[in-house]
Scaffold this motif. Structure first.
Motif, PDB file in Angstrom:
ATOM      1  N   SER A 201      34.928  56.854 106.561  1.00 30.23           N
ATOM      2  CA  SER A 201      34.069  57.741 105.964  1.00 30.23           C
ATOM      3  C   SER A 201      34.294  58.989 106.692  1.00 30.23           C
ATOM      4  O   SER A 201      33.539  59.143 107.753  1.00 30.23           O
ATOM      5  N   ARG A 202      35.021  60.021 106.406  1.00 34.98           N
ATOM      6  CA  ARG A 202      34.757  61.609 107.195  1.00 34.98           C
ATOM      7  C   ARG A 202      35.076  61.365 108.430  1.00 34.98           C
ATOM      8  O   ARG A 202      34.519  61.846 109.245  1.00 34.98           O
ATOM      9  N   GLY A 203      36.002  60.487 108.959  1.00 33.95           N
ATOM     10  CA  GLY A 203      36.182  60.687 110.471  1.00 33.95           C
ATOM     11  C   GLY A 203      35.459  59.543 111.058  1.00 33.95           C
ATOM     12  O   GLY A 203      35.645  59.430 112.490  1.00 33.95           O
TER      13      GLY A 203
ATOM     14  N   ASP B 217      38.059  59.869  98.855  1.00 30.63           N
ATOM     15  CA  ASP B 217      39.139  59.472  99.844  1.00 30.63           C
ATOM     16  C   ASP B 217      38.521  58.348 100.956  1.00 30.63           C
ATOM     17  O   ASP B 217      39.292  58.220 101.842  1.00 30.63           O
ATOM     18  N   ASP B 218      37.171  58.070 100.792  1.00 31.51           N
ATOM     19  CA  ASP B 218      36.763  57.084 101.959  1.00 31.51           C
ATOM     20  C   ASP B 218      37.231  55.689 101.411  1.00 31.51           C
ATOM     21  O   ASP B 218      37.653  55.416 100.226  1.00 31.51           O
ATOM     22  N   VAL B 219      37.586  54.929 102.580  1.00 30.38           N
ATOM     23  CA  VAL B 219      38.266  53.423 102.234  1.00 30.38           C
ATOM     24  C   VAL B 219      37.163  52.489 102.777  1.00 30.38           C
ATOM     25  O   VAL B 219      36.765  52.641 103.921  1.00 30.38           O
ATOM     26  N   LEU B 220      37.025  51.383 101.997  1.00 30.28           N
ATOM     27  CA  LEU B 220      36.373  50.327 102.467  1.00 30.28           C
ATOM     28  C   LEU B 220      37.117  49.124 102.467  1.00 30.28           C
ATOM     29  O   LEU B 220      38.055  48.579 101.412  1.00 30.28           O
TER      30      LEU B 220
ATOM     31  N   GLU C   6      45.916  55.234 110.367  1.00 33.00           N
ATOM     32  CA  GLU C   6      47.333  55.787 110.081  1.00 33.00           C
ATOM     33  C   GLU C   6      47.709  55.887 108.733  1.00 33.00           C
ATOM     34  O   GLU C   6      48.742  56.329 108.402  1.00 33.00           O
ATOM     35  N   SER C   7      46.946  55.136 107.661  1.00 29.93           N
ATOM     36  CA  SER C   7      47.400  54.804 106.302  1.00 29.93           C
ATOM     37  C   SER C   7      46.684  55.813 105.432  1.00 29.93           C
ATOM     38  O   SER C   7      46.208  55.588 104.152  1.00 29.93           O
ATOM     39  N   LYS C   8      46.156  56.872 105.942  1.00 25.84           N
ATOM     40  CA  LYS C   8      45.348  57.914 105.253  1.00 25.84           C
ATOM     41  C   LYS C   8      45.937  58.148 103.872  1.00 25.84           C
ATOM     42  O   LYS C   8      47.005  58.910 104.086  1.00 25.84           O
ATOM     43  N   GLY C   9      45.208  58.153 102.878  1.00 26.42           N
ATOM     44  CA  GLY C   9      45.762  58.537 101.630  1.00 26.42           C
ATOM     45  C   GLY C   9      46.602  57.553 100.810  1.00 26.42           C
ATOM     46  O   GLY C   9      46.942  57.751  99.678  1.00 26.42           O
ATOM     47  N   ALA C  10      46.835  56.425 101.406  1.00 24.07           N
ATOM     48  CA  ALA C  10      47.578  55.304 100.847  1.00 24.07           C
ATOM     49  C   ALA C  10      46.915  54.606  99.646  1.00 24.07           C
ATOM     50  O   ALA C  10      45.706  54.587  99.850  1.00 24.07           O
ATOM     51  N   ALA C  11      47.657  54.219  98.737  1.00 19.42           N
ATOM     52  CA  ALA C  11      47.081  53.404  97.741  1.00 19.42           C
ATOM     53  C   ALA C  11      46.299  52.032  98.011  1.00 19.42           C
ATOM     54  O   ALA C  11      46.888  51.499  99.241  1.00 19.42           O
TER      55      ALA C  11
END
Length: 413
Positions: free
Chosen positions: A300-302, A332-335, A364-369
């Motif tokens: 989350s946010r860096g 854009d956060d990823v869990l 490295e996969s920021k934004g990936a589905a």
């Protein structure tokens, strides 16, 4: 006198799992217990401050001596009367700790062990029961000893039962498959993916999603220690109990507390099971309880947050309480939630796949589905192990918040 805790819980889980994983259920009951006694004493001796251990088996005339390990100094009694303490206490409670060596009814007074603090466990059904008495030394910790012995007792019971129900693997596999979701529910504003790969025909990992309405989604991931039939049966009980409890109460911590009581009483309880359960609101708030599971990571946010608030694993202890944690997922956060089968994947050189690799991969996969990131995780872990079969069940859940919910329409003036 018991001391303060000196052993990390996760390290103790690993020690217990190594003991239980070494059991060969193809051996007859008595040989299985002898093998267990030797392995458990060797592995847990330093952690639990064990000095000696004695195994007895039930027969027509009571319990007879089978095996002793450690420093006994004097021979143990050949036979034990089931009606006399301390045997009656152990048979009644399943696990019993004798902290005061001078009290009446202790193993020392009965001539089973030398004078000192002691503990004992009973496993098996009437007519085919086994007793293990343990002598503990200075610095032992009651909480750790109680947890370890309850876990070992549950596991031994399930292993002995496994010999009798070995032919039920196919049925268990069908039951487990029916619990796993073919398609994940839709939850507007979130992209989700999940996968579970068993190491054997049936596994001890699970994931689940429980839709309430368009405003909240329940999500769970868990890992029953070990794999195979006992773990699969425990998964069935946990998933079913979790779904029923949440539907009735809608309160996370009390549901897990009640589920723990049910699993603790179950004779099919594999060993112990870690569970992460959370309730995700459409607005991004996630209320969760982590019952001894590998902490999911929220990118989350860096920053990377470990979702570790909760309590101990489910099963070994009769009464446990859990605390709730709260975090927020922004767009854009990823869990990412996983089981040890991925983190503990080993290379040919014996190196673990580990958490650091996962963190780099997600960053490295920021934004990936979510589905793409899930594929990358499984591919990377599998190739890290040089394409060898999975040593343990492997499960992962990926949730990416795609956007903020649409603002409510402003009523006309």
């Amino acid at each position: 006198m018991d001391g303060s805790s000196h052993l990390e819980a996760k390290l103790l889980y690993r020690r217990l799992d190594s003991v239980l994983g070494a059991l060969d259920v193809s051996r007859p009951g008595k040989k299985l217990l002898v093998s267990f006694l030797e392995q458990a004493f060797r592995t847990l001796r330093d952690d639990l401050r064990l000095r000696a251990a004695v195994l007895y088996a039930e027969g027509r005339e009571g319990f007879s001596f089978v095996k002793a390990v450690g420093d006994l100094k004097s021979p143990a009694r050949d036979t034990l009367d089931p009606a006399a303490p301390p045997v009656s206490l152990v048979l009644q409670h399943g696990v019993y700790i004798f902290p005061d060596p001078g009290a009446e009814g202790t193993p020392a007074r009965a001539g089973i062990l030398p004078r000192g603090a002691a503990a004992a466990i009973a496993v098996g059904a009437r007519g085919d029961r086994h007793l293990i008495f343990l002598l503990v030394g200075e610095g032992w910790v009651r909480e750790e000893l109680d947890f370890a012995l309850n876990t070992l007792r549950a596991a031994l019971g399930s292993r002995i039962m496994e010999e009798r129900v070995r032919g039920s693997f196919r049925e268990a596999a069908e039951i487990q498959q029916s619990l796993l979701l073919d398609e994940l529910p839709e939850f507007p504003g979130y992209d989700m993916a999940a996968r579970s790969v068993p190491a054997e025909e049936v596994g001890g990992d699970f994931f689940d999603f429980i839709p309430f309405d368009g405003e909240m989604l329940g999500l769970a991931i868990g890992d029953a220690s070990g794999h195979g039939l006992p773990a699969a049966l425990l998964v069935r009980d946990v998933v079913t109990g979790l779904r029923m409890g949440i539907e009735r109460e809608l309160k996370v911590a009390p549901v897990l507390t009640k589920l723990n009581r049910v699993i603790h009483r179950s004779r099919l309880s594999s060993r112990f099971v870690s569970v992460f359960y959370g309730e995700l609101e459409a607005a991004g708030n996630l209320i969760y309880v982590n019952a001894g599971h590998q902490p999911p990571l929220l990118f989350s946010r860096g920053h990377v947050l470990e979702l570790a608030t909760g309590g101990t694993v489910i099963g070994p202890l009769a009464e446990v309480k859990f605390q709730r944690g709260v975090v927020r997922l922004y767009p854009d956060d990823v869990l990412v939630a996983m089981t040890d089968g991925i983190f503990d994947r080993r290379s040919r050189a014996g190196e673990f796949f580990g958490e650091a690799r996962l963190r780099r991969m997600v960053e490295e996969s920021k934004g990936a589905a979510a589905a793409d990131l899930l594929d990358r995780i499984f591919t990377a872990a599998f190739e890290f192990g040089d394409g060898r079969p999975w040593e343990d069940d492997a499960t992962a859940v990926v949730i990416r918040r795609t956007a903020a919910p649409p603002a409510a329409a402003t009523p006309p003036a």
